[in-house]
Write a protein that holds these residues in place. Structure first.
Motif, PDB file in Angstrom:
ATOM      1  N   TRP A  52       0.832  -1.211   0.000  1.00  0.00           N
ATOM      2  CA  TRP A  52       0.000   0.000   0.000  1.00  0.00           C
ATOM      3  C   TRP A  52       0.861   1.253   0.000  1.00  0.00           C
ATOM      4  CZ3 TRP A  52      -0.743   3.458   4.290  1.00  0.00           C
ATOM      5  CH2 TRP A  52      -1.764   4.400   4.097  1.00  0.00           C
ATOM      6  N   PHE A  53       1.949   1.265   0.772  1.00  0.00           N
ATOM      7  CA  PHE A  53       2.871   2.403   0.733  1.00  0.00           C
ATOM      8  C   PHE A  53       3.264   2.717  -0.708  1.00  0.00           C
ATOM      9  CE2 PHE A  53       5.065   1.757   5.167  1.00  0.00           C
ATOM     10  CZ  PHE A  53       3.842   1.921   5.786  1.00  0.00           C
ATOM     11  N   LYS A  55       1.842   1.876  -3.556  1.00  0.00           N
ATOM     12  CA  LYS A  55       0.725   2.342  -4.391  1.00  0.00           C
ATOM     13  C   LYS A  55       0.439   3.822  -4.151  1.00  0.00           C
ATOM     14  CE  LYS A  55      -1.755  -2.081  -4.714  1.00  0.00           C
ATOM     15  NZ  LYS A  55      -2.977  -2.819  -4.318  1.00  0.00           N
ATOM     16  N   VAL A  56       0.407   4.221  -2.875  1.00  0.00           N
ATOM     17  CA  VAL A  56       0.102   5.620  -2.556  1.00  0.00           C
ATOM     18  C   VAL A  56       1.214   6.531  -3.070  1.00  0.00           C
ATOM     19  CG1 VAL A  56      -0.299   7.267  -0.683  1.00  0.00           C
ATOM     20  CG2 VAL A  56      -1.311   4.983  -0.563  1.00  0.00           C
ATOM     21  N   PHE A  57       2.457   6.115  -2.910  1.00  0.00           N
ATOM     22  CA  PHE A  57       3.560   6.934  -3.396  1.00  0.00           C
ATOM     23  C   PHE A  57       3.533   7.049  -4.925  1.00  0.00           C
ATOM     24  CE2 PHE A  57       7.065   7.730  -0.107  1.00  0.00           C
ATOM     25  CZ  PHE A  57       6.133   7.975   0.884  1.00  0.00           C
ATOM     26  N   LYS A  58       3.141   5.991  -5.607  1.00  0.00           N
ATOM     27  CA  LYS A  58       3.015   6.088  -7.072  1.00  0.00           C
ATOM     28  C   LYS A  58       1.987   7.140  -7.459  1.00  0.00           C
ATOM     29  CE  LYS A  58       4.438   1.481  -8.639  1.00  0.00           C
ATOM     30  NZ  LYS A  58       3.991   0.187  -9.227  1.00  0.00           N
ATOM     31  N   GLU A  59       0.885   7.179  -6.717  1.00  0.00           N
ATOM     32  CA  GLU A  59      -0.119   8.209  -6.983  1.00  0.00           C
ATOM     33  C   GLU A  59       0.451   9.607  -6.791  1.00  0.00           C
ATOM     34  OE1 GLU A  59      -4.022   7.870  -5.131  1.00  0.00           O
ATOM     35  OE2 GLU A  59      -3.562   5.775  -4.681  1.00  0.00           O
ATOM     36  N   ALA A  60       1.325   9.757  -5.830  1.00  0.00           N
ATOM     37  CA  ALA A  60       1.823  11.088  -5.462  1.00  0.00           C
ATOM     38  C   ALA A  60       3.058  11.514  -6.247  1.00  0.00           C
ATOM     39  CB  ALA A  60       2.136  11.116  -3.965  1.00  0.00           C
ATOM     40  N   LEU A  61       3.689  10.613  -6.979  1.00  0.00           N
ATOM     41  CA  LEU A  61       4.932  10.965  -7.686  1.00  0.00           C
ATOM     42  C   LEU A  61       4.798  12.201  -8.574  1.00  0.00           C
ATOM     43  CD1 LEU A  61       6.543   7.556  -8.733  1.00  0.00           C
ATOM     44  CD2 LEU A  61       7.363   9.186  -7.029  1.00  0.00           C
ATOM     45  N   PHE A  76      12.973   4.482  -1.710  1.00  0.00           N
ATOM     46  CA  PHE A  76      12.069   4.044  -0.641  1.00  0.00           C
ATOM     47  C   PHE A  76      11.075   3.020  -1.174  1.00  0.00           C
ATOM     48  CE2 PHE A  76       7.930   4.500   1.383  1.00  0.00           C
ATOM     49  CZ  PHE A  76       8.196   4.507   2.740  1.00  0.00           C
ATOM     50  N   MET A  77      10.477   3.303  -2.325  1.00  0.00           N
ATOM     51  CA  MET A  77       9.501   2.389  -2.909  1.00  0.00           C
ATOM     52  C   MET A  77      10.133   1.033  -3.218  1.00  0.00           C
ATOM     53  SD  MET A  77       7.627   5.208  -5.357  1.00  0.00           S
ATOM     54  CE  MET A  77       6.617   4.045  -6.276  1.00  0.00           C
ATOM     55  N   GLY A  78      11.360   1.046  -3.725  1.00  0.00           N
ATOM     56  CA  GLY A  78      12.045  -0.202  -4.001  1.00  0.00           C
ATOM     57  C   GLY A  78      12.322  -0.999  -2.734  1.00  0.00           C
ATOM     58  N   ARG A 129      -7.380  15.205  -3.872  1.00  0.00           N
ATOM     59  CA  ARG A 129      -6.081  15.651  -3.393  1.00  0.00           C
ATOM     60  C   ARG A 129      -5.995  15.543  -1.869  1.00  0.00           C
ATOM     61  NH1 ARG A 129      -2.161  19.122  -5.414  1.00  0.00           N
ATOM     62  NH2 ARG A 129      -2.693  18.079  -7.371  1.00  0.00           N
ATOM     63  N   GLU A 130      -7.082  15.863  -1.167  1.00  0.00           N
ATOM     64  CA  GLU A 130      -7.063  15.782   0.298  1.00  0.00           C
ATOM     65  C   GLU A 130      -6.947  14.333   0.759  1.00  0.00           C
ATOM     66  OE1 GLU A 130      -6.909  16.715   4.221  1.00  0.00           O
ATOM     67  OE2 GLU A 130      -6.645  18.020   2.473  1.00  0.00           O
ATOM     68  N   TRP A 131      -7.613  13.426   0.079  1.00  0.00           N
ATOM     69  CA  TRP A 131      -7.527  12.007   0.442  1.00  0.00           C
ATOM     70  C   TRP A 131      -6.105  11.483   0.235  1.00  0.00           C
ATOM     71  CZ3 TRP A 131      -9.361   8.638   3.442  1.00  0.00           C
ATOM     72  CH2 TRP A 131      -9.283   7.263   3.202  1.00  0.00           C
ATOM     73  N   LEU A 132      -5.476  11.903  -0.839  1.00  0.00           N
ATOM     74  CA  LEU A 132      -4.091  11.505  -1.073  1.00  0.00           C
ATOM     75  C   LEU A 132      -3.184  12.076   0.010  1.00  0.00           C
ATOM     76  CD1 LEU A 132      -1.842  10.221  -2.740  1.00  0.00           C
ATOM     77  CD2 LEU A 132      -1.855  12.270  -4.207  1.00  0.00           C
ATOM     78  N   ARG A 133      -3.362  13.316   0.360  1.00  0.00           N
ATOM     79  CA  ARG A 133      -2.528  13.934   1.404  1.00  0.00           C
ATOM     80  C   ARG A 133      -2.723  13.228   2.744  1.00  0.00           C
ATOM     81  NH1 ARG A 133      -3.585  20.311  -0.211  1.00  0.00           N
ATOM     82  NH2 ARG A 133      -1.767  20.529  -1.592  1.00  0.00           N
ATOM     83  N   PHE A 134      -3.961  12.859   3.063  1.00  0.00           N
ATOM     84  CA  PHE A 134      -4.202  12.182   4.334  1.00  0.00           C
ATOM     85  C   PHE A 134      -3.500  10.820   4.359  1.00  0.00           C
ATOM     86  CE2 PHE A 134      -6.922   9.345   6.963  1.00  0.00           C
ATOM     87  CZ  PHE A 134      -6.615   9.907   8.190  1.00  0.00           C
ATOM     88  N   ARG A 135      -3.560  10.094   3.263  1.00  0.00           N
ATOM     89  CA  ARG A 135      -2.889   8.785   3.233  1.00  0.00           C
ATOM     90  C   ARG A 135      -1.372   8.943   3.290  1.00  0.00           C
ATOM     91  NH1 ARG A 135      -4.581   5.947  -1.774  1.00  0.00           N
ATOM     92  NH2 ARG A 135      -5.023   8.034  -2.513  1.00  0.00           N
ATOM     93  N   LEU A 136      -0.825   9.972   2.678  1.00  0.00           N
ATOM     94  CA  LEU A 136       0.615  10.235   2.814  1.00  0.00           C
ATOM     95  C   LEU A 136       0.972  10.571   4.259  1.00  0.00           C
ATOM     96  CD1 LEU A 136       1.190  12.354  -0.418  1.00  0.00           C
ATOM     97  CD2 LEU A 136       2.137  10.081   0.029  1.00  0.00           C
ATOM     98  N   ALA A 137       0.084  11.294   4.942  1.00  0.00           N
ATOM     99  CA  ALA A 137       0.314  11.603   6.347  1.00  0.00           C
ATOM    100  C   ALA A 137       0.274  10.341   7.204  1.00  0.00           C
ATOM    101  CB  ALA A 137      -0.726  12.616   6.840  1.00  0.00           C
ATOM    102  N   LEU A 138      -0.608   9.415   6.868  1.00  0.00           N
ATOM    103  CA  LEU A 138      -0.656   8.139   7.582  1.00  0.00           C
ATOM    104  C   LEU A 138       0.644   7.361   7.406  1.00  0.00           C
ATOM    105  CD1 LEU A 138      -4.267   6.836   6.800  1.00  0.00           C
ATOM    106  CD2 LEU A 138      -3.439   7.738   8.975  1.00  0.00           C
ATOM    107  N   ILE A 139       1.169   7.344   6.194  1.00  0.00           N
ATOM    108  CA  ILE A 139       2.426   6.624   5.952  1.00  0.00           C
ATOM    109  C   ILE A 139       3.555   7.251   6.756  1.00  0.00           C
ATOM    110  CG2 ILE A 139       4.149   6.028   4.203  1.00  0.00           C
ATOM    111  CD1 ILE A 139       1.839   5.861   2.177  1.00  0.00           C
TER     112      ILE A 139
END
Length: 305
Positions: A52-53, A55-61, A76-78, A129-139
């Motif tokens: 999941w980390f 996947k979320v980072f791919k969205e945010a790249l 990090f992703m690798g 965008r807010e949902w993506l930011r929240f998931r990045l904050a969770l990571i």
């Protein structure tokens, strides 16, 4: 915006390690089923969590505008993808020894794939965008705990004293060392993509307020599940806080104080994860880890003409 990184930069790159589980016993800490299974919860959570980390980072790249951060994020992703694969092999090993983890890991998969998936669950009206930011904050909040655990396992001489299985100990210390090595990447990624203050800090604090109790619940549930289904225990065992604390006093588990203190440190506005753990100790272990040394040797041989 550029991302300040107060520590001297250290390159992040995955190591293609492999472990041989054929000789690893189910109770890899001898005569310590509680300590064994509390640590084994890592194997229940990390395969799905670290996928999941990634996947979320791919969205945010596409949001990253800092070239050095982009390199760190890809490293990090690798690393996280490799962690996910290696811990999933441990689940296979547990299954071969008669401990089926699928009923538990199905709930973990649901958490990461649906509740924390690409779209908010239950049709919740949260902007993309807010949902993506929240998931990045969770990571970033989760990585605070993985850095603390990584630093702990590197220094856990209590484990060395009880002669645990060396392959499992190497897996944990290799993984812990890489968590310390990349301890700041998720935080820097969130700070870079999380928008302006004060909303960015508020979201960071909210993510920690969610992460800490959920991790505690999942860990207690996972330890109870593993002990209850352990085929090598004469009777169905229950997770006991008394036995947990006993193992912590012996240095086989981190103390509650070590884990709890990670939260107020993270909530300081001036905090940066470069203050967490010892990068020197992490690099030293990665230079001596049997699995990491074998992986480096394989890469070197492949590069020969």
């Amino acid at each position: 915006m550029s991302t300040p990184r107060p520590q001297e930069h250290h390159p992040i790159a995955p190591r293609r390690v492999a472990f041989d589980w054929r000789e690893t016993p189910l109770h890899w800490i001898p005569d310590e089923p509680t300590a064994t299974h509390v640590i084994n919860v890592l194997h229940l959570l990390l395969p799905a969590g670290e996928r999941w980390f990634v996947k979320v980072f791919k969205e945010a790249l596409p949001l990253v505008r800092d070239e050095q951060l982009l390199k760190d994020v890809k490293g990090f992703m690798g690393q996280e993808a490799t962690h996910s694969v290696q811990h999933s092999y441990v689940l296979d090993h547990l299954a071969h020894q008669g401990l089926d983890t699928a009923p538990y890991t199905r709930h973990v998969d649901f958490l990461f794939e649906y509740l924390l998936g690409e779209r908010p669950p239950f049709g919740t009206p949260v902007p993309e965008r807010e949902w993506l930011r929240f998931r990045l904050a969770l990571i970033a909040a989760i990585e605070q705990f993985t850095a603390v655990l990584g630093n702990w396992v590197l220094a856990a001489d209590g484990l060395d004293r009880v002669a645990p299985d060396p392959v499992m100990l190497d897996l944990l210390r290799w993984h812990g060392a890489e968590e310390v090595e990349h301890r700041a990447v998720a935080f820097d990624m969130y700070q870079h993509t999380g928008g302006e203050e004060p909303a960015r800090y508020a979201r960071r604090a909210l993510a920690m307020a969610v992460t800490a109790p959920v991790l505690l619940y999942l860990w207690a549930w996972g330890a109870a599940y593993l002990l209850r289904r352990d085929p090598q225990l004469a009777t169905r065992a229950r997770y006991s806080l008394r036995q947990h604390n006993r193992a912590a006093r012996k240095g086989l588990l981190p103390t509650w104080r070590e884990l709890g203190a990670a939260v107020p440190r993270y909530l300081r506005r001036s905090y940066h994860p470069s203050q967490e753990g010892s990068l020197r100790a992490a690099i030293a272990y990665l230079a001596s880890s049997p699995a990491a040394r074998t992986a480096a040797g394989a890469v070197g041989r492949a590069a020969l003409p």
